[in-house]
Design a protein around this motif. Structure first.
Motif, PDB file in Angstrom:
ATOM      1  N   ALA A  33       0.754  -1.136  -0.075  1.00  0.00           N
ATOM      2  CA  ALA A  33       0.207  -0.125   0.048  1.00  0.00           C
ATOM      3  C   ALA A  33       0.978   1.108   0.002  1.00  0.00           C
ATOM      4  O   ALA A  33       1.899   1.496   0.775  1.00  0.00           O
ATOM      5  CB  ALA A  33      -1.030   0.155   1.255  1.00  0.00           C
ATOM      6  N   ALA A  34       0.748   2.109  -0.920  1.00  0.00           N
ATOM      7  CA  ALA A  34       1.335   3.505  -0.704  1.00  0.00           C
ATOM      8  C   ALA A  34       0.261   4.534  -0.367  1.00  0.00           C
ATOM      9  O   ALA A  34      -0.646   4.432  -0.730  1.00  0.00           O
ATOM     10  CB  ALA A  34       1.775   3.882  -2.212  1.00  0.00           C
ATOM     11  N   GLU A  35       0.995   5.497   0.254  1.00  0.00           N
ATOM     12  CA  GLU A  35      -0.070   6.620   0.898  1.00  0.00           C
ATOM     13  C   GLU A  35       0.778   7.950   0.729  1.00  0.00           C
ATOM     14  O   GLU A  35       1.984   8.106   0.420  1.00  0.00           O
ATOM     15  CB  GLU A  35      -0.328   6.256   2.191  1.00  0.00           C
ATOM     16  N   ILE A  36      -0.165   8.909   0.484  1.00  0.00           N
ATOM     17  CA  ILE A  36       0.190  10.343   0.536  1.00  0.00           C
ATOM     18  C   ILE A  36      -0.438  10.955   1.695  1.00  0.00           C
ATOM     19  O   ILE A  36      -1.609  10.830   1.801  1.00  0.00           O
ATOM     20  CB  ILE A  36       0.410  11.139  -0.820  1.00  0.00           C
ATOM     21  N   GLY A  37       0.035  11.849   2.441  1.00  0.00           N
ATOM     22  CA  GLY A  37      -0.669  12.778   3.625  1.00  0.00           C
ATOM     23  C   GLY A  37      -0.269  14.219   3.583  1.00  0.00           C
ATOM     24  O   GLY A  37       0.831  14.531   3.493  1.00  0.00           O
ATOM     25  N   ALA A  38      -1.152  14.982   4.132  1.00  0.00           N
ATOM     26  CA  ALA A  38      -0.858  16.391   4.271  1.00  0.00           C
ATOM     27  C   ALA A  38      -1.849  17.021   5.552  1.00  0.00           C
ATOM     28  O   ALA A  38      -2.948  16.366   5.544  1.00  0.00           O
ATOM     29  CB  ALA A  38      -0.962  17.115   3.180  1.00  0.00           C
ATOM     30  N   ARG A 206      15.553  26.312  23.524  1.00  0.00           N
ATOM     31  CA  ARG A 206      15.544  26.514  24.976  1.00  0.00           C
ATOM     32  C   ARG A 206      15.990  25.206  25.724  1.00  0.00           C
ATOM     33  O   ARG A 206      15.031  24.214  25.339  1.00  0.00           O
ATOM     34  CB  ARG A 206      14.461  27.226  25.420  1.00  0.00           C
ATOM     35  N   THR A 207      16.970  25.121  26.338  1.00  0.00           N
ATOM     36  CA  THR A 207      17.203  23.657  26.999  1.00  0.00           C
ATOM     37  C   THR A 207      17.223  23.505  28.407  1.00  0.00           C
ATOM     38  O   THR A 207      17.351  22.386  28.690  1.00  0.00           O
ATOM     39  CB  THR A 207      18.400  23.221  26.437  1.00  0.00           C
ATOM     40  N   ASN A 208      17.206  24.756  29.041  1.00  0.00           N
ATOM     41  CA  ASN A 208      17.236  24.800  30.469  1.00  0.00           C
ATOM     42  C   ASN A 208      16.006  25.144  31.248  1.00  0.00           C
ATOM     43  O   ASN A 208      15.956  25.383  32.613  1.00  0.00           O
ATOM     44  CB  ASN A 208      18.515  25.581  31.078  1.00  0.00           C
ATOM     45  N   ASN A 209      14.970  25.157  30.580  1.00  0.00           N
ATOM     46  CA  ASN A 209      13.725  25.743  31.022  1.00  0.00           C
ATOM     47  C   ASN A 209      12.919  24.787  32.047  1.00  0.00           C
ATOM     48  O   ASN A 209      12.336  24.836  33.027  1.00  0.00           O
ATOM     49  CB  ASN A 209      12.761  26.228  30.058  1.00  0.00           C
ATOM     50  N   ASN A 210      12.769  23.542  31.465  1.00  0.00           N
ATOM     51  CA  ASN A 210      12.264  22.300  32.075  1.00  0.00           C
ATOM     52  C   ASN A 210      13.003  20.941  31.565  1.00  0.00           C
ATOM     53  O   ASN A 210      13.720  21.131  30.650  1.00  0.00           O
ATOM     54  CB  ASN A 210      10.729  22.311  31.877  1.00  0.00           C
ATOM     55  N   SER A 211      12.606  19.915  32.175  1.00  0.00           N
ATOM     56  CA  SER A 211      13.112  18.716  31.684  1.00  0.00           C
ATOM     57  C   SER A 211      12.364  17.827  30.492  1.00  0.00           C
ATOM     58  O   SER A 211      12.861  16.589  30.705  1.00  0.00           O
ATOM     59  CB  SER A 211      13.358  17.881  33.044  1.00  0.00           C
ATOM     60  N   ILE A 212      11.608  18.326  30.325  1.00  0.00           N
ATOM     61  CA  ILE A 212      10.600  17.717  29.049  1.00  0.00           C
ATOM     62  C   ILE A 212      11.227  17.892  27.663  1.00  0.00           C
ATOM     63  O   ILE A 212      11.400  19.040  27.236  1.00  0.00           O
ATOM     64  CB  ILE A 212       9.074  18.216  29.290  1.00  0.00           C
ATOM     65  N   ASP A 213      11.250  16.765  27.011  1.00  0.00           N
ATOM     66  CA  ASP A 213      11.750  17.099  25.562  1.00  0.00           C
ATOM     67  C   ASP A 213      10.570  17.661  24.825  1.00  0.00           C
ATOM     68  O   ASP A 213       9.488  17.801  25.191  1.00  0.00           O
ATOM     69  CB  ASP A 213      12.079  15.675  25.085  1.00  0.00           C
ATOM     70  N   ASP A 214      11.260  18.391  23.494  1.00  0.00           N
ATOM     71  CA  ASP A 214      10.098  18.816  22.492  1.00  0.00           C
ATOM     72  C   ASP A 214       9.612  17.546  21.596  1.00  0.00           C
ATOM     73  O   ASP A 214      10.472  16.693  21.269  1.00  0.00           O
ATOM     74  CB  ASP A 214      11.068  19.889  21.711  1.00  0.00           C
ATOM     75  N   HIS A 215       8.320  17.685  21.419  1.00  0.00           N
ATOM     76  CA  HIS A 215       7.698  16.796  20.395  1.00  0.00           C
ATOM     77  C   HIS A 215       6.936  17.504  19.522  1.00  0.00           C
ATOM     78  O   HIS A 215       6.620  18.519  19.674  1.00  0.00           O
ATOM     79  CB  HIS A 215       6.670  15.811  21.429  1.00  0.00           C
ATOM     80  N   ILE A 216       6.425  16.665  18.259  1.00  0.00           N
ATOM     81  CA  ILE A 216       5.600  17.286  17.535  1.00  0.00           C
ATOM     82  C   ILE A 216       4.471  16.578  17.433  1.00  0.00           C
ATOM     83  O   ILE A 216       4.506  15.207  17.265  1.00  0.00           O
ATOM     84  CB  ILE A 216       6.242  17.247  16.018  1.00  0.00           C
ATOM     85  N   LEU A 217       3.168  17.334  17.393  1.00  0.00           N
ATOM     86  CA  LEU A 217       1.802  16.778  17.260  1.00  0.00           C
ATOM     87  C   LEU A 217       1.177  17.233  15.703  1.00  0.00           C
ATOM     88  O   LEU A 217       1.508  18.219  15.256  1.00  0.00           O
ATOM     89  CB  LEU A 217       0.990  17.355  18.196  1.00  0.00           C
ATOM     90  N   THR A 218       0.868  15.940  15.165  1.00  0.00           N
ATOM     91  CA  THR A 218       0.243  16.301  13.736  1.00  0.00           C
ATOM     92  C   THR A 218      -1.202  15.726  13.703  1.00  0.00           C
ATOM     93  O   THR A 218      -1.601  14.909  14.355  1.00  0.00           O
ATOM     94  CB  THR A 218       1.083  15.390  12.682  1.00  0.00           C
ATOM     95  N   PHE A 219      -1.792  16.456  12.508  1.00  0.00           N
ATOM     96  CA  PHE A 219      -3.047  15.653  11.994  1.00  0.00           C
ATOM     97  C   PHE A 219      -3.167  15.944  10.953  1.00  0.00           C
ATOM     98  O   PHE A 219      -2.942  16.966   9.992  1.00  0.00           O
ATOM     99  CB  PHE A 219      -4.072  16.699  12.747  1.00  0.00           C
ATOM    100  N   LYS A 220      -3.233  14.789  10.087  1.00  0.00           N
ATOM    101  CA  LYS A 220      -3.369  14.771   8.749  1.00  0.00           C
ATOM    102  C   LYS A 220      -4.352  13.988   8.028  1.00  0.00           C
ATOM    103  O   LYS A 220      -5.152  13.213   8.490  1.00  0.00           O
ATOM    104  CB  LYS A 220      -2.166  13.598   8.191  1.00  0.00           C
ATOM    105  N   PHE A 221      -4.590  14.550   6.546  1.00  0.00           N
ATOM    106  CA  PHE A 221      -5.346  13.704   5.800  1.00  0.00           C
ATOM    107  C   PHE A 221      -4.711  12.894   4.697  1.00  0.00           C
ATOM    108  O   PHE A 221      -3.786  13.287   4.356  1.00  0.00           O
ATOM    109  CB  PHE A 221      -6.535  14.704   5.081  1.00  0.00           C
ATOM    110  N   LYS A 222      -4.936  11.538   4.668  1.00  0.00           N
ATOM    111  CA  LYS A 222      -4.047  10.642   3.833  1.00  0.00           C
ATOM    112  C   LYS A 222      -4.821   9.932   2.953  1.00  0.00           C
ATOM    113  O   LYS A 222      -6.193   9.536   3.132  1.00  0.00           O
ATOM    114  CB  LYS A 222      -3.548   9.583   4.852  1.00  0.00           C
TER     115      LYS A 222
END
Length: 231
Positions: A33-38, A206-222
């Motif tokens: 299966a091939a897919e494309i999303g945005a 910014r690396t010293n403000n808190n101990s939580i890493d940075d993450h990316i949240l996505t919403f896509k139509f595929k």
């Protein structure tokens, strides 16, 4: 981005042409299966978080391409490559920005990320044959991958702003879940939410403000098409 929309237009044209073609879609032999999303995305970080009124929250564009090899009726192995634009700014006073700058911390970041990952994908309602699989399905995947961050940081100094490149590679754990709809025997459309867990707290500069890493949240139509390399 222009090339991505050209690819999406080509995929849509193939989709229209498929309605007039005669597929042997009753065959179960469609292991690929091939897919494309945005869609939209944002960064969960010190300088970009949607639930704090002192930070900007502007959804940004993201796109992806995927290839899945079905292993069993409800299990596949998917590889994904994608692009995510990222940006954010702490809306604080100049004095607070200057204090951040003295600690070599950015108040604003912008740029993009490129990622690649591989993940097992579980579908919950599949049946044996392609033409008898459920019209509506749900799926979840969790995998491993890597992300290249290519951003610019703005740091407040006493004489103005200083621009700094912030390019690095980080491992990721991509978690995705969605709902798909089979509108043609070999074609599906889906709405998907994803969270790209990273092992870095420096996407926003910014690396010293808190101990939580940075993450990316996505919403896509595929859009997804089942196929075989044999025919």
């Amino acid at each position: 981005m222009k090339h991505f929309f050209l690819l999406l237009s080509f995929f849509s044209l193939c989709l229209v042409q498929a309605q007039a073609q005669s597929f042997n879609y009753k065959s179960p032999d469609r292991p690929w299966a091939a897919e494309i999303g945005a869609g939209a995305s944002f960064v969960l970080a010190d300088n970009s978080f949607p639930f704090d009124d002192q930070l900007t929250f502007r959804p940004t564009f993201g796109g992806s391409l995927g290839l899945t090899r079905n292993i069993r009726n409800n299990l596949g192995l998917k590889g994904t490559v994608g692009y995510q634009k990222v940006l954010g700014e702490a809306l604080v006073s100049r004095e607070e920005r200057l204090a951040m700058g003295l600690n070599d911390q950015a108040y604003q970041f912008y740029g993009y990320t490129i990622f690649a990952d591989i993940a097992p994908e579980i579908k919950y309602l599949n049946r044996t044959f392609i033409n008898s699989r459920s019209h509506i399905n749900m799926y979840t995947s969790l995998g491993v991958g890597a992300m290249m961050v290519l951003t610019d940081n703005q740091i407040q100094t006493g004489s103005g702003n200083q621009k700094r490149k912030n390019n690095f590679l980080t491992p990721i754990l991509p978690l995705r879940t969605g709902m798909s709809y089979r509108f043609l025997p070999l074609y599906e459309a889906s709405l998907e939410a994803g969270l790209l867990f990273t092992f870095s707290n420096n996407i926003d500069g910014r690396t010293n403000n808190n101990s939580i890493d940075d993450h990316i949240l996505t919403f896509k139509f595929k859009l997804r098409k089942l196929f075989s390399f044999d025919y």
